[in-house]
Design an enzyme around this catalytic site. Structure first.
Site, PDB file in Angstrom:
ATOM      1  CB  CYS B  86       1.046   5.963   4.305  1.00 45.17           C
ATOM      2  SG  CYS B  86       0.542   5.801   2.581  1.00 45.17           S
ATOM      3  CG  HIS B 203       5.623   4.207   3.740  1.00 46.05           C
ATOM      4  ND1 HIS B 203       4.773   3.533   4.590  1.00 46.05           N
ATOM      5  CD2 HIS B 203       4.889   4.554   2.660  1.00 46.05           C
ATOM      6  CE1 HIS B 203       3.558   3.471   4.035  1.00 46.05           C
ATOM      7  NE2 HIS B 203       3.601   4.082   2.870  1.00 46.05           N
ATOM      8  CD  GLU B 205       6.763   2.452   7.349  1.00 47.75           C
ATOM      9  OE1 GLU B 205       7.074   3.663   7.421  1.00 47.75           O
ATOM     10  OE2 GLU B 205       5.764   2.057   6.717  1.00 47.75           O
TER      11      GLU B 205
END
Lengths: 92, 231
Positions: B86, B203, B205
């Site tokens: 990002c 994302h 994660e």
């Protein structure tokens, strides 16, 4: 050596090949207001800065460098600037 | 494998990444403050999401001059892994480690959603745990995620297998409707030519723990554990 202070007015705009959705939205807003003659709107950034150097040439060179390094991203943006002398400081 | 997660003023996904690498993968991990200059102990450096320096001027524009970025460039030059997620992707393009730029989303909205992605190249360490052309789901959250590059750059990315993820529909078809932000060629993530630097807007994660109801991102981090160097 005398030092001069300059005001730089930097204009950063998206390169013509890059779609500008904000400009497009504003163009349609203006058209809705009745400004049907508006064909295109591009929205950019205006950056004003003051700097002191010993010549206009140096000021110009520095502003170019600032634009290339940070103020504009050459992948998507073009820039131009005006330079205006504010004051002369005479010193040792 | 030792991970480092860069922390800029404004980073806010740093701890999420560290949670995945340290707590889920069990790998040594340290947060790296942006003023640090020494990261030779690290194998993987992650530039997380967030709003570095408030995203003033352009997203990632100011972060590129933080002291840590010189070390990150050296780290990349050695062929070691760099992952930008990002805002981290934006920083990597600003600093020149990745081609192109991220600009305002086509529809001007900040988008917070889950999207389908197609894994375009599973030959790299990042994606060797995924099946080629498999469809995965990852969250996105960005206002400036529209990938832009000139035609020559796009062709070069394509020719060298540097496009790793593309936005697609649930069937894996690359369509205009499945493109959330107007990215050229539906690009969601790219690598450098060597393949050791990856930037992606989604994302991984935030989709690495089953507790969150999605774990498609975990394979990306697990892939790294198998890889030594990407080249």
């Amino acid at each position: 050596m005398s030092q001069q202070t300059y005001k730089a007015q930097v204009y950063v705009t998206l390169r013509p090949s890059v779609l500008d959705p904000a400009g497009t939205a504003v163009a349609s807003g203006l058209q809705q207001l009745g400004y049907t003659g508006v064909e295109d709107v591009r929205i950019g950034k205006y950056i004003q800065l003051t700097l002191t150097t010993d010549s206009e040439e140096k000021a110009r060179e520095q502003v170019h460098q600032m634009c290339d390094q940070l103020l504009a991203n050459p992948v998507i943006e073009d820039y131009s600037f005006d330079l205006e002398q504010l004051a002369t400081i005479v010193g040792g | 494998m030792k991970f480092g997660v860069v922390v800029f003023p404004g980073s806010n996904c740093d701890r999420d990444v560290a949670y995945v690498t340290a707590d889920i993968l069990g790998q040594p991990t340290r947060l790296v403050w942006h003023q640090e200059t020494e990261i030779t102990d690290l194998d993987v450096i992650v530039i997380p999401g967030g709003f570095s320096y408030g995203d003033y001027l352009r997203c990632g524009a100011i972060a590129q001059f933080s002291p840590i970025m010189k070390a990150v460039k050296e780290h990349a030059t050695k062929g070691k892994f760099v992952l930008g997620i990002c805002n981290g992707f934006q920083v990597l393009t600003e600093v020149g480690l990745l081609d192109g730029a991220l600009i305002r989303n086509r529809d001007l909205h900040f988008i917070c959603d889950r999207v389908f992605l197609r894994v375009e190249n599973s030959q790299l360490t990042w994606t060797n745990n995924y099946q080629e052309k498999s469809v995965i789901t990852l969250p996105i959250a960005h206002g400036e995620g529209r990938y832009f590059a000139d035609a020559d750059t796009l062709k070069s990315l394509e020719d060298h297998g540097q496009i790793l993820f593309r936005y697609c529909n649930f069937k894996g078809e690359i369509t205009e409707e499945s493109n959330p932000n107007g990215s050229l060629k539906n690009i969601a993530g790219i690598t450098n030519k060597k393949g050791n630097v990856l930037g992606m807007m989604p994302h991984p994660e935030r989709a690495s723990d089953d507790v969150l109801g999605a774990s498609d991102g975990l394979k990306l981090f697990q892939g790294l554990l198998k890889g030594t160097i990407a080249v």
